[in-house]
Enzyme design. Structure first.
Site, PDB file in Angstrom:
ATOM      1  N   PHE A   1      22.471 -21.870 -42.613  1.00 29.50           N
ATOM      2  CA  PHE A   1      21.684 -20.640 -42.803  1.00 29.50           C
ATOM      3  C   PHE A   1      20.726 -20.734 -43.981  1.00 29.50           C
ATOM      4  O   PHE A   1      19.758 -19.988 -44.055  1.00 29.50           O
ATOM      5  CB  PHE A   1      22.639 -19.439 -43.019  1.00 29.50           C
ATOM      6  CG  PHE A   1      23.136 -19.331 -44.441  1.00 29.50           C
ATOM      7  CD1 PHE A   1      22.398 -18.656 -45.408  1.00 29.50           C
ATOM      8  CD2 PHE A   1      24.319 -19.945 -44.836  1.00 29.50           C
ATOM      9  CE1 PHE A   1      22.839 -18.574 -46.725  1.00 29.50           C
ATOM     10  CE2 PHE A   1      24.766 -19.876 -46.145  1.00 29.50           C
ATOM     11  CZ  PHE A   1      24.018 -19.189 -47.089  1.00 29.50           C
TER      12      PHE A   1
ATOM     13  N   LYS B   1      20.213 -26.110 -32.614  1.00 30.85           N
ATOM     14  CA  LYS B   1      21.176 -25.004 -32.703  1.00 30.85           C
ATOM     15  C   LYS B   1      21.144 -24.544 -34.158  1.00 30.85           C
ATOM     16  O   LYS B   1      21.839 -25.075 -35.007  1.00 30.85           O
ATOM     17  CB  LYS B   1      22.574 -25.499 -32.312  1.00 30.85           C
ATOM     18  CG  LYS B   1      23.518 -24.426 -31.758  1.00 30.85           C
ATOM     19  CD  LYS B   1      23.749 -23.255 -32.683  1.00 30.85           C
ATOM     20  CE  LYS B   1      24.676 -23.536 -33.829  1.00 30.85           C
ATOM     21  NZ  LYS B   1      24.778 -22.433 -34.803  1.00 30.85           N
TER      22      LYS B   1
ATOM     23  N   GLU C   1      23.455 -18.992 -36.753  1.00 37.45           N
ATOM     24  CA  GLU C   1      23.433 -17.704 -36.073  1.00 37.45           C
ATOM     25  C   GLU C   1      23.184 -16.553 -37.055  1.00 37.45           C
ATOM     26  O   GLU C   1      23.009 -15.412 -36.650  1.00 37.45           O
ATOM     27  CB  GLU C   1      24.741 -17.489 -35.289  1.00 37.45           C
ATOM     28  CG  GLU C   1      26.021 -17.442 -36.108  1.00 37.45           C
ATOM     29  CD  GLU C   1      26.630 -18.825 -36.406  1.00 37.45           C
ATOM     30  OE1 GLU C   1      25.863 -19.766 -36.704  1.00 37.45           O
ATOM     31  OE2 GLU C   1      27.877 -18.942 -36.376  1.00 37.45           O
TER      32      GLU C   1
ATOM     33  N   CYS D   1      21.530 -26.265 -51.227  1.00 34.83           N
ATOM     34  CA  CYS D   1      22.418 -27.419 -51.284  1.00 34.83           C
ATOM     35  C   CYS D   1      22.138 -28.273 -52.510  1.00 34.83           C
ATOM     36  O   CYS D   1      22.975 -29.055 -52.934  1.00 34.83           O
ATOM     37  CB  CYS D   1      22.252 -28.263 -50.040  1.00 34.83           C
ATOM     38  SG  CYS D   1      20.547 -28.753 -49.792  1.00 34.83           S
TER      39      CYS D   1
ATOM     40  N   GLU E   1      32.603 -25.402 -53.914  1.00 35.02           N
ATOM     41  CA  GLU E   1      31.199 -25.019 -53.781  1.00 35.02           C
ATOM     42  C   GLU E   1      31.168 -23.507 -53.567  1.00 35.02           C
ATOM     43  O   GLU E   1      31.576 -23.009 -52.515  1.00 35.02           O
ATOM     44  CB  GLU E   1      30.577 -25.738 -52.574  1.00 35.02           C
ATOM     45  CG  GLU E   1      29.115 -25.433 -52.423  1.00 35.02           C
ATOM     46  CD  GLU E   1      28.497 -26.042 -51.157  1.00 35.02           C
ATOM     47  OE1 GLU E   1      29.158 -26.061 -50.107  1.00 35.02           O
ATOM     48  OE2 GLU E   1      27.343 -26.503 -51.239  1.00 35.02           O
TER      49      GLU E   1
HETATM   50  P1  NAD Z   1      28.252 -24.070 -42.067  1.00 30.79           P
HETATM   51  O1  NAD Z   1      28.885 -25.402 -42.151  1.00 30.79           O
HETATM   52  O2  NAD Z   1      29.119 -22.864 -42.019  1.00 30.79           O
HETATM   53  O3  NAD Z   1      27.343 -23.976 -40.742  1.00 30.79           O
HETATM   54  C1  NAD Z   1      26.426 -24.980 -40.405  1.00 30.79           C
HETATM   55  C2  NAD Z   1      26.259 -25.009 -38.892  1.00 30.79           C
HETATM   56  O4  NAD Z   1      27.517 -25.328 -38.292  1.00 30.79           O
HETATM   57  C3  NAD Z   1      25.819 -23.678 -38.296  1.00 30.79           C
HETATM   58  O5  NAD Z   1      24.867 -23.924 -37.288  1.00 30.79           O
HETATM   59  C4  NAD Z   1      27.103 -23.098 -37.723  1.00 30.79           C
HETATM   60  O6  NAD Z   1      26.885 -22.302 -36.588  1.00 30.79           O
HETATM   61  C5  NAD Z   1      27.903 -24.330 -37.371  1.00 30.79           C
HETATM   62  N1  NAD Z   1      29.353 -24.115 -37.501  1.00 30.79           N
HETATM   63  C6  NAD Z   1      29.987 -23.312 -38.394  1.00 30.79           C
HETATM   64  N2  NAD Z   1      31.325 -23.383 -38.225  1.00 30.79           N
HETATM   65  C7  NAD Z   1      31.545 -24.256 -37.215  1.00 30.79           C
HETATM   66  C8  NAD Z   1      32.729 -24.751 -36.590  1.00 30.79           C
HETATM   67  N3  NAD Z   1      33.947 -24.363 -36.970  1.00 30.79           N
HETATM   68  N4  NAD Z   1      32.593 -25.654 -35.597  1.00 30.79           N
HETATM   69  C9  NAD Z   1      31.376 -26.058 -35.201  1.00 30.79           C
HETATM   70  N5  NAD Z   1      30.214 -25.610 -35.765  1.00 30.79           N
HETATM   71  C10 NAD Z   1      30.301 -24.727 -36.764  1.00 30.79           C
HETATM   72  O7  NAD Z   1      27.195 -23.974 -43.264  1.00 30.79           O
HETATM   73  P2  NAD Z   1      26.348 -22.717 -43.743  1.00 30.79           P
HETATM   74  O8  NAD Z   1      27.244 -21.739 -44.411  1.00 30.79           O
HETATM   75  O9  NAD Z   1      25.458 -22.239 -42.670  1.00 30.79           O
HETATM   76  O10 NAD Z   1      25.397 -23.413 -44.833  1.00 30.79           O
HETATM   77  C11 NAD Z   1      25.787 -23.632 -46.159  1.00 30.79           C
HETATM   78  C12 NAD Z   1      26.365 -25.009 -46.337  1.00 30.79           C
HETATM   79  O11 NAD Z   1      25.411 -25.999 -45.947  1.00 30.79           O
HETATM   80  C13 NAD Z   1      26.678 -25.332 -47.797  1.00 30.79           C
HETATM   81  O12 NAD Z   1      27.900 -26.014 -47.842  1.00 30.79           O
HETATM   82  C14 NAD Z   1      25.528 -26.230 -48.224  1.00 30.79           C
HETATM   83  O13 NAD Z   1      25.814 -27.100 -49.316  1.00 30.79           O
HETATM   84  C15 NAD Z   1      25.290 -26.977 -46.985  1.00 30.79           C
HETATM   85  N6  NAD Z   1      23.963 -27.575 -46.986  1.00 30.79           N
HETATM   86  C16 NAD Z   1      23.873 -28.918 -47.241  1.00 30.79           C
HETATM   87  C17 NAD Z   1      22.637 -29.492 -47.300  1.00 30.79           C
HETATM   88  C18 NAD Z   1      22.503 -30.954 -47.596  1.00 30.79           C
HETATM   89  O14 NAD Z   1      21.391 -31.417 -47.597  1.00 30.79           O
HETATM   90  N7  NAD Z   1      23.550 -31.704 -47.815  1.00 30.79           N
HETATM   91  C19 NAD Z   1      21.485 -28.741 -47.081  1.00 30.79           C
HETATM   92  C20 NAD Z   1      21.628 -27.372 -46.808  1.00 30.79           C
HETATM   93  C21 NAD Z   1      22.879 -26.805 -46.766  1.00 30.79           C
END
Ligand code: NAD
Length: 498
Positions: free
Chosen positions: A149, A173, A176, A281, A382
């Protein structure tokens, strides 16, 4: 209530989805839209559309692909303000910050405009008598992106411009929680002349993600999100034979040495810690003050932190907006309570902040902890909110050990006026992206972005040369066109150059 559809085969569709998810306005705390949550059949529709489109798209010349990217770039720039407002309304970040993320994403589009140059192969003439050898790279087919997000425009743009320019077709994808930006860019791609089915968007949750991970026609998956999900994506998608790059979470340290310019460091740490309400991130979330710099540094961070103007992302004077959901807000507040209970000093307490006229918004004021220790969960976890945590280290070596003991390895920075210390730091830390007097060392699009350790699963970073490599596979041709056919009979020995 506004409905947010998938984008499949060049048009919006609600497909077979029977479930929807709420999309909140974080500044007001009200639901503003309902997004379709895809069923496996919707994912399959998108993949089939991408697979059909691939048959033509793979044969479109690199020059024509580049021209579409140039046009897309122009359209995104022309619509920058609209894109920024769409992002701000669903994510919560201030509009100027949202513009910044689109501009950083556009840098990848600009990189992808150079695809004719990037896909040039190698040729070796006369590797043996009358034999030439050459290599080139071809697209994989249908590839997918699953994104978080916190950068609803930039992170998908790390992926799709390069995937598409290299000749693949793409299924995205997005999160959401802030889905609208992806549909906005899908429309701009269509306006730029991208054929139907080359770029598809399916909205959804775990159901959609699992359908992507298991789909036999998807050749590669790029994921960015939290570490537990990144690990899961990598395991499941590689088990089904896909190429995977899965970028995870982070705890980015800034080490401040006693010889640093303390005012300069404090300005940058406040910007890096609280920009986008700490939901980056590459945000700095742990400051390691070395030797006697701690008191002066914390005091300067405190004064700047207290001046941050928190408000709705759409209001020009706001410097920091709300966090993305009520759940995220409550989570951040729990961490602040936990840090206090564990004995850290809460120098700035943003817990009680209320924004006039937006009392139901998901706001958390900036919080600053001093004298945190490595076992506290405000350090180990985090938090992904506006909480900056200062630790004290006696020596430079201790600071490096702290950075290296952390399981994450996304970004880190050093603030110093000593070149030798900076060089030692960049050589010794086990982190993928390092800033020297630069707090958020996000590489430009023509370099690759990625962390080490629990911040990346897979072996290739995103965008830049590694992005081109990720979305393509190499072929090597060894070719003989003899000008005189001298038949000397069949030789069964292993051929060597002659
Ligand atoms: P998230 O892991 O909750 O979600 C990421 C994606 O995975 C979304 O599209 C979500 O729908 C999907 N998802 C969530 N739970 C799932 C599950 N149980 N099974 C399958 N798919 C699932 O992350 P977020 O809260 O949207 O974003 C924040 C996180 O992203 C932080 O940890 C941040 O550090 C990380 N991030 C990392 C980078 C990087 O470059 N390393 C960049 C941006 C964000």
């Amino acid at each position: 209530m506004r409905k947010i559809d998938h984008w499949i085969d060049g048009k919006p569709t609600s497909g077979q989805s029977t479930r929807t998810g709420p999309v909140w306005n974080p500044a007001t705390g009200q639901q503003q839209a309902a997004v379709q949550l895809a069923e496996p059949a919707d994912v399959d529709d998108a993949v089939q559309s991408a697979a059909r489109a691939f048959e033509q798209w793979r044969d479109v010349s690199v020059v024509r692909r580049a021209r579409i990217m140039f046009k897309f770039r122009e359209l995104v720039e022309r619509n920058l303000d609209d894109a920024a407002r769409i992002i701000s309304d669903e994510h919560g970040k201030v509009v100027s910050d949202a513009r910044g993320e689109v501009v950083r994403g556009l840098e990848v589009v600009e990189f992808a405009c150079g695809i004719p140059q990037l896909l040039k192969g190698e040729f070796s003439e006369q590797v043996s008598t009358d034999v030439d050898s050459y290599s080139f790279r071809q697209p994989l087919g249908v590839v997918a992106g699953i994104t978080p997000f916190n950068f609803p425009a930039m992170v998908p743009m790390w992926m799709h411009p390069i995937a598409i320019a290299t000749g693949n077709t793409f299924v995205l994808k997005p999160s959401e929680r802030d889905p609208s930006a992806s549909n906005f860019f899908a429309e701009l791609y269509a306006d730029a002349g991208l054929p139907e089915g080359v770029f598809n968007v399916v909205h959804g949750d775990k159901v959609a993600v699992d359908a992507i991970l298991d789909h036999p026609l998807i050749r590669a998956v790029s994921f960015v999100g939290s570490t537990p999900i990144a690990r899961y994506i990598h395991g499941r998608a590689t088990a089904s034979g896909k190429r995977v790059q899965a970028l995870g979470g982070a705890k980015n340290h800034a080490v401040v040495l006693p010889d640093a310019d303390v005012d300069f460091a404090a300005d940058h740490l406040v910007a890096a810690g609280y920009g986008s309400a700490g939901q980056r991130c590459m945000a700095i979330s742990a400051v390691v003050a070395v030797g006697d710099v701690g008191d002066a540094l914390v005091e300067r961070i405190r004064t700047r932190t207290e001046e941050i103007k928190v408000g709705p992302g759409r209001v020009d004077s706001s410097e920091m907006g709300p966090v993305v959901t009520r759940e995220a807000q409550q989570r951040v507040l729990r961490y602040v309570d936990s840090g206090l209970e564990a004995g850290a000093t809460l120098v700035v307490d943003g817990r009680a902040l209320s924004v006039e006229g937006h009392e139901d918004g998901f706001f958390v004021g900036p919080c600053l902890f001093d004298r945190a220790t490595p076992e506290m969960d405000i350090y180990t976890d985090e938090i992904f909110g506006p909480v900056l945590v200062v630790l004290r280290a006696g020596t430079f070596d201790e600071a490096i050990d702290l950075v290296n003991a952390n399981p994450y390895g996304n970004g880190t920075a050093i603030f110093t006026s000593n070149g030798e210390a900076a060089r030692t730091f960049q050589r010794r830390v086990t982190v993928g992206m390092i800033g020297v007097n630069v707090p958020i060392p996000v590489p430009m699009a023509f370099h690759s972005f990625g962390g080490w350790k629990d911040s990346l699963f897979g072996d290739r970073h995103v965008h830049g040369p590694e992005g081109v490599s990720f979305y393509t596979q190499a072929k090597v041709v060894t070719s003989r066109w003899p000008h005189v056919h001298d038949a000397t009979g069949a030789h069964l020995n292993f051929p060597t150059a002659h």
